[in-house]
Design a protein around this motif. Structure first.
Motif, PDB file in Angstrom:
ATOM      1  N   ASP A  51       0.840  -1.204   0.000  1.00 30.31           N
ATOM      2  CA  ASP A  51       0.000   0.000   0.000  1.00 30.31           C
ATOM      3  C   ASP A  51       0.871   1.248   0.000  1.00 30.31           C
ATOM      4  N   GLY A  52       0.422   2.228  -0.738  1.00 33.34           N
ATOM      5  CA  GLY A  52       1.080   3.516  -0.712  1.00 33.34           C
ATOM      6  C   GLY A  52       2.273   3.673  -1.639  1.00 33.34           C
ATOM      7  N   LEU A  53       2.583   2.667  -2.454  1.00 32.90           N
ATOM      8  CA  LEU A  53       3.696   2.819  -3.391  1.00 32.90           C
ATOM      9  C   LEU A  53       3.289   3.743  -4.532  1.00 32.90           C
ATOM     10  N   SER A  54       4.207   4.592  -4.916  1.00 34.56           N
ATOM     11  CA  SER A  54       3.966   5.386  -6.121  1.00 34.56           C
ATOM     12  C   SER A  54       4.158   4.462  -7.317  1.00 34.56           C
ATOM     13  N   GLU A  55       3.734   4.914  -8.485  1.00 37.87           N
ATOM     14  CA  GLU A  55       3.911   4.116  -9.696  1.00 37.87           C
ATOM     15  C   GLU A  55       5.391   3.830  -9.942  1.00 37.87           C
ATOM     16  N   PHE A  88       6.644   1.200  -7.471  1.00 40.74           N
ATOM     17  CA  PHE A  88       6.148  -0.118  -7.842  1.00 40.74           C
ATOM     18  C   PHE A  88       6.935  -0.679  -9.023  1.00 40.74           C
ATOM     19  N   LEU A  89       7.139   0.144 -10.060  1.00 33.91           N
ATOM     20  CA  LEU A  89       7.869  -0.321 -11.237  1.00 33.91           C
ATOM     21  C   LEU A  89       9.321  -0.661 -10.910  1.00 33.91           C
ATOM     22  N   ASN A  90       9.948   0.117 -10.035  1.00 33.22           N
ATOM     23  CA  ASN A  90      11.320  -0.207  -9.611  1.00 33.22           C
ATOM     24  C   ASN A  90      11.359  -1.546  -8.892  1.00 33.22           C
ATOM     25  N   ARG A  91      10.415  -1.769  -7.985  1.00 37.34           N
ATOM     26  CA  ARG A  91      10.365  -3.056  -7.272  1.00 37.34           C
ATOM     27  C   ARG A  91      10.101  -4.210  -8.239  1.00 37.34           C
ATOM     28  N   TYR A  92       9.221  -3.966  -9.215  1.00 31.83           N
ATOM     29  CA  TYR A  92       8.914  -5.007 -10.203  1.00 31.83           C
ATOM     30  C   TYR A  92      10.173  -5.376 -10.988  1.00 31.83           C
ATOM     31  N   CYS A  93      10.879  -4.375 -11.500  1.00 26.31           N
ATOM     32  CA  CYS A  93      12.100  -4.633 -12.267  1.00 26.31           C
ATOM     33  C   CYS A  93      13.138  -5.364 -11.421  1.00 26.31           C
ATOM     34  N   GLU A  94      13.318  -4.941 -10.180  1.00 27.89           N
ATOM     35  CA  GLU A  94      14.264  -5.611  -9.291  1.00 27.89           C
ATOM     36  C   GLU A  94      13.866  -7.072  -9.065  1.00 27.89           C
ATOM     37  N   ALA A  95      12.576  -7.324  -8.843  1.00 26.68           N
ATOM     38  CA  ALA A  95      12.110  -8.686  -8.603  1.00 26.68           C
ATOM     39  C   ALA A  95      12.281  -9.567  -9.838  1.00 26.68           C
ATOM     40  N   VAL A  96      12.004  -9.023 -11.018  1.00 22.56           N
ATOM     41  CA  VAL A  96      12.177  -9.790 -12.255  1.00 22.56           C
ATOM     42  C   VAL A  96      13.649 -10.116 -12.467  1.00 22.56           C
ATOM     43  N   GLU A  97      14.525  -9.131 -12.275  1.00 26.69           N
ATOM     44  CA  GLU A  97      15.953  -9.381 -12.439  1.00 26.69           C
ATOM     45  C   GLU A  97      16.464 -10.399 -11.428  1.00 26.69           C
TER      46      GLU A  97
END
Length: 98
Positions: free
Chosen positions: A72-76, A79-88
Motif C-alpha cells: 500500500d502507498g507505493l507510487s507508480e 512499484f515499477l522499480n520493485r517489479y524490475c528488481e524482482a524480475v531481475e
C-alpha cells in the motif's frame, strides 16, 4: 443434439475497447489463462485487433510476483522499480536496449 451456440447470444462486447461485435468475429479470453478447460466457465471476449495486441507469452508466476512486491502507498515509480528488481532477481538482467 449438442445445443446451439446462438442460444448464447449473437453479439459480445470487447473487454478492452468496448466495441460490440458478432460473437463469431470475437476471440475468447479466459482470465485464468486456461481456455481449454471449459467446464463451468464464462468467457469474456476481445475484438481481433485487441486480441492481436495482447502479449501471448506464458504468465506463470506473474500473480505471485506482483503480490510479493505489492504494498500500500507505493507510487507508480516505486512499484515499477520493485517489479524490475524482482524480475531481475528471479530471471536475470533485463535487456533495456529493446
Amino acid at each position: 443434439m449438442w445445443g446451439s451456440r446462438s442460444s448464447r447470444g449473437n453479439s459480445v462486447d470487447c473487454i478492452a475497447c468496448g466495441e460490440t461485435l458478432r460473437r463469431d468475429d470475437a476471440r475468447e479470453y479466459d482470465k485464468e489463462g486456461d481456455r481449454w478447460d471449459r467446464k463451468g466457465k464464462d468467457f469474456e471476449y476481445l475484438c481481433k485487433e485487441c486480441h492481436t495486441g495482447l502479449c501471448h507469452q506464458p504468465r506463470d508466476e506473474l500473480e505471485d510476483l506482483l503480490v510479493d512486491i505489492e504494498a500500500d502507498g507505493l507510487s507508480e515509480a516505486e512499484f515499477l522499480n520493485r517489479y524490475c528488481e524482482a524480475v531481475e532477481e528471479r530471471y536475470g538482467p533485463l535487456d533495456h536496449e529493446r
